[in-house]
Design an enzyme around this catalytic site. Structure first.
Site, PDB file in Angstrom:
ATOM      1  N   ARG A 125       0.820  -1.214   0.000  1.00 17.00           N
ATOM      2  CA  ARG A 125       0.000   0.000   0.000  1.00 17.00           C
ATOM      3  C   ARG A 125       0.851   1.259   0.000  1.00 17.00           C
ATOM      4  O   ARG A 125       0.368   2.324  -0.375  1.00 17.00           O
ATOM      5  CB  ARG A 125      -0.958  -0.021   1.200  1.00 17.00           C
ATOM      6  N   TYR A 182     -14.222  22.130 -12.507  1.00 16.32           N
ATOM      7  CA  TYR A 182     -14.583  20.831 -13.086  1.00 16.32           C
ATOM      8  C   TYR A 182     -15.831  20.301 -12.358  1.00 16.32           C
ATOM      9  O   TYR A 182     -15.914  20.356 -11.127  1.00 16.32           O
ATOM     10  CB  TYR A 182     -13.384  19.907 -12.878  1.00 16.32           C
ATOM     11  N   ASP A 208      -6.480  22.981  -9.334  1.00 15.02           N
ATOM     12  CA  ASP A 208      -6.567  21.910 -10.331  1.00 15.02           C
ATOM     13  C   ASP A 208      -5.761  22.379 -11.537  1.00 15.02           C
ATOM     14  O   ASP A 208      -6.185  23.246 -12.288  1.00 15.02           O
ATOM     15  CB  ASP A 208      -8.030  21.657 -10.713  1.00 15.02           C
ATOM     16  N   LYS A 245      -4.867  12.632 -18.152  1.00 16.37           N
ATOM     17  CA  LYS A 245      -4.861  13.536 -19.304  1.00 16.37           C
ATOM     18  C   LYS A 245      -3.453  13.624 -19.912  1.00 16.37           C
ATOM     19  O   LYS A 245      -3.032  12.719 -20.588  1.00 16.37           O
ATOM     20  CB  LYS A 245      -5.405  14.906 -18.895  1.00 16.37           C
TER      21      LYS A 245
END
Ligand code: PLP
Length: 402
Positions: free
Chosen positions: A62, A116, A188, A213
């Site tokens: 993890r 967004y 962002d 992206k």
């Protein structure tokens, strides 16, 4: 990062970043380490690891392995001012992870009105359930924004250019106001990346990206990141470990591969987008092109002042009032796919109407004197822009408003 690496220019950093010999061994790229269990040399070794929660130390899957560590370190190295980067299984997970790292019940979050859509939904949904209140602000009105801070305002959520509608905001001023008021600023930064807008250098506290992206760049992976200076990096990391955020080493290797060519891809898609946007500006079927790369755009001056690059993503508004015009256009495109996401090598077109996701900003914008606010967002890829223009010409002809 060593002193020498600090001096490297961005293009060189993209090549060098995250390639530590102890992680890569004798090969260029860090291998894909698929690992849940790391084996310890001895019980004393295992006990030492329990006490030592440092980056780059084996513990349990993890907390990652060298493939994920190399990607995180590479993203830190390309973000000037960053102490560390946390990886998340998607961009949206990075947004919720970063917000949960800085907010507590009773706090208030200010969110830019052109954020967004899932960021809006998180502010009004998940965060509300956690006892955090949110208000939206017009990101183009600095005075009104500055007047909104109260004792409870713990954080501000910024995005520039805004999603879909592409307004460039004065992020350095917004971040400076937040700091003065004692609030954390989160940006962002998916559109520009650290290459086009070094967010921490511009005064933001946390820079969030959807790596699905530009960093992935090939439309085949989902991932997100948040980078910050030491204080907020610790908060991000602690929260991500408690939530259990982890990314697969296979995806981390893909993202690292994408990162190496991101600068080149951004340069080309920006140039292609400018060519296509200029062509669209001259078309009678188009009421307004929303693209800060164009000198006539309201956001161009701020973009030129603050950004050192762009990307292939921009929007336009159709002149036609016909509610079917968007579908007529995209259904007649052969090269552009109809789809979510963006920043891949291939071009995409997405119809949108921003009316229901804006509270403080008018939609359609005042300047669009004609048209019903029927928007199309384009993600321009690496094709020859002349072929894309021919495709759009076919699509526009189908909107019946030539
Ligand atoms: C796509 C996107 C995200 C979310 O990223 P995912 O990886 O799709 O979860 C966040 N911010 C912006 C601006 C985006 O366009």
């Amino acid at each position: 990062m060593s002193k020498d690496k600090d001096k490297l220019r961005p293009a060189t950093r993209l090549v060098e970043a995250g390639r530590r010999p102890e992680w890569t061994g004798a090969v260029v790229n860090p291998p894909v380490w698929r690992a849940s269990t790391h084996l310890y040399a001895s019980e004393a070794d295992r006990k030492a690891a329990l006490k030592n929660n440092r980056d780059g130390q084996f513990y349990y899957g993890r907390r990652g392995a060298p493939t994920q560590w190399a990607l995180a370190e590479a993203l830190t190295e390309i973000e000037p001012g960053a102490h560390g980067t946390v990886l998340y299984p998607s961009g949206v997970a990075a947004i919720s992870g970063a917000l949960m790292a800085v907010l507590r019940p009773g706090d208030e979050l200010l969110v830019c009105d052109n954020a967004y859509e899932p960021s809006r939904a998180m502010a009004m949904g998940l965060l509300k359930r956690w006892g955090v209140s949110a208000r939206f602000f017009d990101p183009l009105d600095l005075d009104a924004y500055a007047a909104m801070f109260t004792d409870k305002t713990r954080a501000v959520w910024l995005e520039s250019p805004g999603s879909l509608t592409m307004e460039v905001c004065d992020v350095p001023a917004q971040a400076a106001i937040a700091r003065e008021k004692g609030a954390v600023s989160l940006l962002d930064n998916t559109w520009a990346t650290a290459l086009g807008f070094p967010a921490l250098k511009h005064g933001c506290d946390i820079s969030v990206m959807s790596l699905s992206k530009h960093v992935g760049g090939h439309s085949d992976l989902m991932m997100g990141s948040a980078s910050a200076g030491e204080r907020y990096y610790r908060a991000l990391r602690r929260t991500a470990q408690q939530i259990g955020h982890v990314v697969s080493p296979d995806d981390a290797a893909l993202a690292l591969r994408g990162l190496r060519t991101m600068g080149l891809r951004l340069e080309r898609s920006t140039a292609n987008a400018r060519t296509v946007a200029e062509w669209l500006s001259g078309r009678s079927e188009v009421a307004q092109v929303l693209c800060p790369l164009l000198p006539g755009d309201p956001g161009h001056a701020l973009w030129s002042r603050d950004f050192s690059g762009g990307c292939g993503l921009f929007s336009f508004i159709l002149a036609s009032d016909n509610p079917d015009a968007q579908a007529q256009l995209v259904n007649n495109l052969e090269l552009f796919g109809i789809g979510y996401s963006w920043g891949g090598f291939e071009s995409l077109a997405l119809p949108f109407d921003a009316k229901s996701i804006r509270e403080k900003m008018p939609w359609p914008p005042h300047k669009a004197e004609t048209g019903g606010g029927h928007g199309i967002r384009l993600s321009i890829g690496l094709e020859d822009p002349e072929d894309l223009i021919a495709d759009l010409e076919r699509g526009l002809a189908a909107t019946g408003n030539a």
